[in-house]
Design a protein around this motif. Structure first.
Motif, PDB file in Angstrom:
ATOM      1  N   GLU A 186     -21.975  -7.489  15.191  1.00 49.61           N
ATOM      2  CA  GLU A 186     -20.492  -7.372  15.380  1.00 49.61           C
ATOM      3  C   GLU A 186     -20.021  -6.853  13.912  1.00 49.61           C
ATOM      4  O   GLU A 186     -19.993  -7.327  13.043  1.00 49.61           O
ATOM      5  CB  GLU A 186     -19.652  -8.682  15.473  1.00 49.61           C
ATOM      6  N   SER A 187     -19.890  -5.466  13.874  1.00 49.18           N
ATOM      7  CA  SER A 187     -19.460  -5.053  12.411  1.00 49.18           C
ATOM      8  C   SER A 187     -18.860  -3.577  12.784  1.00 49.18           C
ATOM      9  O   SER A 187     -18.696  -2.898  13.566  1.00 49.18           O
ATOM     10  CB  SER A 187     -20.969  -4.443  11.774  1.00 49.18           C
ATOM     11  N   GLU A 188     -18.172  -2.966  11.510  1.00 53.63           N
ATOM     12  CA  GLU A 188     -17.718  -1.722  11.672  1.00 53.63           C
ATOM     13  C   GLU A 188     -18.527  -0.554  12.050  1.00 53.63           C
ATOM     14  O   GLU A 188     -18.073   0.434  12.907  1.00 53.63           O
ATOM     15  CB  GLU A 188     -16.978  -1.344  10.164  1.00 53.63           C
ATOM     16  N   SER A 189     -19.669  -0.697  11.639  1.00 50.72           N
ATOM     17  CA  SER A 189     -20.752   0.480  11.662  1.00 50.72           C
ATOM     18  C   SER A 189     -21.000   0.330  13.260  1.00 50.72           C
ATOM     19  O   SER A 189     -21.324   1.468  13.931  1.00 50.72           O
ATOM     20  CB  SER A 189     -21.992   0.277  11.114  1.00 50.72           C
ATOM     21  N   TRP A 190     -21.155  -0.941  13.963  1.00 48.48           N
ATOM     22  CA  TRP A 190     -21.488  -1.004  15.310  1.00 48.48           C
ATOM     23  C   TRP A 190     -20.149  -0.476  16.176  1.00 48.48           C
ATOM     24  O   TRP A 190     -20.368   0.525  17.311  1.00 48.48           O
ATOM     25  CB  TRP A 190     -21.886  -2.378  15.718  1.00 48.48           C
ATOM     26  N   GLN A 191     -19.078  -0.676  15.777  1.00 52.24           N
ATOM     27  CA  GLN A 191     -17.754  -0.047  16.366  1.00 52.24           C
ATOM     28  C   GLN A 191     -17.852   1.383  16.461  1.00 52.24           C
ATOM     29  O   GLN A 191     -17.283   1.905  17.419  1.00 52.24           O
ATOM     30  CB  GLN A 191     -16.707  -0.942  16.129  1.00 52.24           C
ATOM     31  N   ASN A 192     -18.237   1.942  15.381  1.00 50.33           N
ATOM     32  CA  ASN A 192     -18.180   3.409  15.377  1.00 50.33           C
ATOM     33  C   ASN A 192     -19.088   3.792  16.291  1.00 50.33           C
ATOM     34  O   ASN A 192     -19.061   4.928  17.030  1.00 50.33           O
ATOM     35  CB  ASN A 192     -18.470   3.854  14.006  1.00 50.33           C
ATOM     36  N   THR A 193     -20.483   2.990  16.199  1.00 45.39           N
ATOM     37  CA  THR A 193     -21.372   3.559  17.041  1.00 45.39           C
ATOM     38  C   THR A 193     -20.953   3.398  18.549  1.00 45.39           C
ATOM     39  O   THR A 193     -21.304   4.280  19.484  1.00 45.39           O
ATOM     40  CB  THR A 193     -22.723   2.924  16.907  1.00 45.39           C
ATOM     41  N   ALA A 194     -20.518   2.313  18.991  1.00 42.06           N
ATOM     42  CA  ALA A 194     -20.079   1.992  20.353  1.00 42.06           C
ATOM     43  C   ALA A 194     -19.180   3.024  20.859  1.00 42.06           C
ATOM     44  O   ALA A 194     -19.301   3.447  22.205  1.00 42.06           O
ATOM     45  CB  ALA A 194     -19.502   0.537  20.410  1.00 42.06           C
ATOM     46  N   THR A 195     -18.197   3.583  19.995  1.00 37.12           N
ATOM     47  CA  THR A 195     -17.105   4.672  20.498  1.00 37.12           C
ATOM     48  C   THR A 195     -17.825   5.751  20.750  1.00 37.12           C
ATOM     49  O   THR A 195     -17.459   6.260  22.025  1.00 37.12           O
ATOM     50  CB  THR A 195     -16.220   4.805  19.273  1.00 37.12           C
ATOM     51  N   ASN A 196     -18.743   6.136  19.818  1.00 33.06           N
ATOM     52  CA  ASN A 196     -19.500   7.381  20.231  1.00 33.06           C
ATOM     53  C   ASN A 196     -20.618   7.368  21.640  1.00 33.06           C
ATOM     54  O   ASN A 196     -20.725   8.051  22.444  1.00 33.06           O
ATOM     55  CB  ASN A 196     -20.306   7.860  19.069  1.00 33.06           C
ATOM     56  N   PHE A 197     -21.216   6.131  21.394  1.00 37.88           N
ATOM     57  CA  PHE A 197     -21.951   5.948  22.783  1.00 37.88           C
ATOM     58  C   PHE A 197     -21.307   5.783  24.039  1.00 37.88           C
ATOM     59  O   PHE A 197     -21.978   6.296  24.810  1.00 37.88           O
ATOM     60  CB  PHE A 197     -22.781   4.579  22.548  1.00 37.88           C
ATOM     61  N   ALA A 198     -20.335   4.968  23.979  1.00 38.27           N
ATOM     62  CA  ALA A 198     -19.477   5.073  25.171  1.00 38.27           C
ATOM     63  C   ALA A 198     -19.123   6.460  25.747  1.00 38.27           C
ATOM     64  O   ALA A 198     -18.735   6.541  26.989  1.00 38.27           O
ATOM     65  CB  ALA A 198     -17.931   3.942  24.855  1.00 38.27           C
ATOM     66  N   LYS A 199     -18.479   7.273  24.941  1.00 36.71           N
ATOM     67  CA  LYS A 199     -18.215   8.616  25.329  1.00 36.71           C
ATOM     68  C   LYS A 199     -19.125   9.332  26.050  1.00 36.71           C
ATOM     69  O   LYS A 199     -19.038   9.940  27.199  1.00 36.71           O
ATOM     70  CB  LYS A 199     -17.570   9.467  24.032  1.00 36.71           C
ATOM     71  N   SER A 200     -20.382   9.196  25.410  1.00 38.01           N
ATOM     72  CA  SER A 200     -21.445  10.030  26.283  1.00 38.01           C
ATOM     73  C   SER A 200     -21.930   9.032  27.639  1.00 38.01           C
ATOM     74  O   SER A 200     -22.701   9.696  28.570  1.00 38.01           O
ATOM     75  CB  SER A 200     -22.663   9.650  25.496  1.00 38.01           C
ATOM     76  N   LEU A 201     -21.414   7.962  27.801  1.00 39.15           N
ATOM     77  CA  LEU A 201     -21.888   7.350  29.166  1.00 39.15           C
ATOM     78  C   LEU A 201     -20.573   7.237  29.969  1.00 39.15           C
ATOM     79  O   LEU A 201     -20.506   6.634  30.921  1.00 39.15           O
ATOM     80  CB  LEU A 201     -22.158   5.810  28.920  1.00 39.15           C
ATOM     81  N   ASN A 202     -19.468   7.948  29.620  1.00 34.73           N
ATOM     82  CA  ASN A 202     -18.123   8.111  30.386  1.00 34.73           C
ATOM     83  C   ASN A 202     -17.537   6.800  30.579  1.00 34.73           C
ATOM     84  O   ASN A 202     -17.198   6.259  31.621  1.00 34.73           O
ATOM     85  CB  ASN A 202     -18.378   8.835  31.614  1.00 34.73           C
ATOM     86  N   THR A 203     -17.398   5.913  29.565  1.00 36.36           N
ATOM     87  CA  THR A 203     -17.027   4.652  29.717  1.00 36.36           C
ATOM     88  C   THR A 203     -16.023   4.238  28.267  1.00 36.36           C
ATOM     89  O   THR A 203     -15.687   5.189  27.552  1.00 36.36           O
ATOM     90  CB  THR A 203     -17.911   3.496  29.928  1.00 36.36           C
ATOM     91  N   THR A 204     -15.532   3.048  28.046  1.00 33.55           N
ATOM     92  CA  THR A 204     -14.819   2.663  27.204  1.00 33.55           C
ATOM     93  C   THR A 204     -15.782   1.759  26.171  1.00 33.55           C
ATOM     94  O   THR A 204     -16.654   1.028  26.672  1.00 33.55           O
ATOM     95  CB  THR A 204     -13.652   1.830  27.378  1.00 33.55           C
ATOM     96  N   PRO A 205     -15.469   1.708  24.950  1.00 34.39           N
ATOM     97  CA  PRO A 205     -16.160   1.041  23.961  1.00 34.39           C
ATOM     98  C   PRO A 205     -16.258  -0.590  24.506  1.00 34.39           C
ATOM     99  O   PRO A 205     -17.014  -1.626  24.274  1.00 34.39           O
ATOM    100  CB  PRO A 205     -15.496   1.126  22.751  1.00 34.39           C
ATOM    101  N   GLU A 206     -14.944  -1.009  25.051  1.00 36.95           N
ATOM    102  CA  GLU A 206     -14.636  -2.474  25.382  1.00 36.95           C
ATOM    103  C   GLU A 206     -15.364  -2.656  26.487  1.00 36.95           C
ATOM    104  O   GLU A 206     -16.240  -3.998  26.531  1.00 36.95           O
ATOM    105  CB  GLU A 206     -13.040  -2.648  25.718  1.00 36.95           C
ATOM    106  N   LEU A 207     -15.758  -2.040  27.483  1.00 40.33           N
ATOM    107  CA  LEU A 207     -16.360  -2.140  28.480  1.00 40.33           C
ATOM    108  C   LEU A 207     -17.879  -2.178  28.180  1.00 40.33           C
ATOM    109  O   LEU A 207     -18.691  -2.963  28.872  1.00 40.33           O
ATOM    110  CB  LEU A 207     -16.256  -1.144  29.817  1.00 40.33           C
ATOM    111  N   LEU A 208     -18.257  -1.206  27.572  1.00 40.84           N
ATOM    112  CA  LEU A 208     -19.810  -1.187  27.018  1.00 40.84           C
ATOM    113  C   LEU A 208     -19.914  -2.478  26.261  1.00 40.84           C
ATOM    114  O   LEU A 208     -21.189  -3.163  26.362  1.00 40.84           O
ATOM    115  CB  LEU A 208     -19.789  -0.062  25.977  1.00 40.84           C
ATOM    116  N   ASN A 209     -19.274  -2.928  25.355  1.00 41.42           N
ATOM    117  CA  ASN A 209     -19.316  -4.078  24.621  1.00 41.42           C
ATOM    118  C   ASN A 209     -19.345  -5.179  25.503  1.00 41.42           C
ATOM    119  O   ASN A 209     -20.511  -6.194  25.190  1.00 41.42           O
ATOM    120  CB  ASN A 209     -18.428  -4.339  23.434  1.00 41.42           C
TER     121      ASN A 209
END
Length: 257
Positions: A186-209
């Protein structure tokens, strides 16, 4: 009072580790490439801990000559009792789309940078007869590789192998080297990663997490404080017989490894 150097000191994980160490009465040296980020981190830590025993140095940990020169200069005024290697990030990437530069960047910053810092600090510890402690912040991809994070999985596996081999060498000089493997942190760096990763999976960072957390037996991510408390123990006298260990901080997510 012992002094601990932290590479990647201005990152969210490095800063979290520094906070715990300052609360445990260590002197802390933060190392990073961005002077302004280091200064901001220092101010935040001083305010959060009411502890001003913080120094910062700008350096590129992948530059062998620079690291050797700067560490020797620092040592003239401050001996270093421990090193925490917390530099380097791992972003998701498609294997077929990855380039040599993508691999080289991670190899230089996280793999070689960690090896370079460890070697030079350990040499100075040996020269000055300090029975030091060195910890590498790695990740559970070293055991459980993920194809979406193929570069980071490769680097993590290499760092685990390095730790196992180098700990036997350094142990002969009274220096303990261990590796800590956090899960998703749980960190700022992961939130940035999650945002980019979620886009590639066509989902949201919240659902991904949420989906990732459901995979964990404890239903949460690793917290930076979990990492900091583990590091504080490994740097203490209570851990003076722990060498070459690989410690998972993952809530049991990779319990089979």
């Amino acid at each position: 009072m012992k002094t601990i150097m932290i590479s990647g000191g201005s990152g969210s994980i490095g800063k979290g580790i520094a906070k715990v160490l300052l609360q445990n009465n260590y002197n802390v040296i933060l190392v990073g490439r961005n002077q302004q980020k280091l200064f901001t981190t220092q101010q935040e830590l001083e305010q959060a801990t009411n502890n001003r025993n913080i120094m910062t140095y700008t350096m590129d940990i992948s530059d062998q000559d620079q690291i050797e020169s700067k560490l020797q200069s620092i040592w003239q005024n401050t001996s270093i009792d421990g090193l925490v290697n917390a530099a380097g990030l791992g972003e998701p990437i498609d294997y077929f789309s990855s380039t040599k530069q993508d691999w080289d960047t991670s190899f230089q910053s996280k793999l070689w940078g960690t090896i370079n810092m460890t070697k030079n600090i350990a040499k100075l510890m040996k020269e000055h007869q300090i029975k030091g402690r060195i910890v590498i912040i790695n990740g559970t991809f070293c055991y459980d590789p993920n194809p979406d994070f193929i570069i980071n999985s490769t680097v993590n596996a290499a760092l685990l192998g390095f730790t196992k081999a180098a700990s036997k060498y350094l142990g002969n000089h009274g220096i303990c080297l261990n590796v800590v493997n956090p899960w998703i942190t749980e960190s700022e760096s992961w939130q940035n990663t999650a945002t980019n990763f979620a886009k590639s999976l066509n989902t949201t960072p919240e659902l991904l997490n949420d989906n990732f957390k459901k995979m964990n037996p404890l239903k949460r991510f690793t917290d930076v404080d979990d990492i900091g408390q583990t590091i504080a123990f490994l740097l203490s006298e209570n851990a003076n017989y722990i060498n070459g260990a690989s410690i998972n901080l993952d809530g049991g997510a990779s319990i089979g490894y």
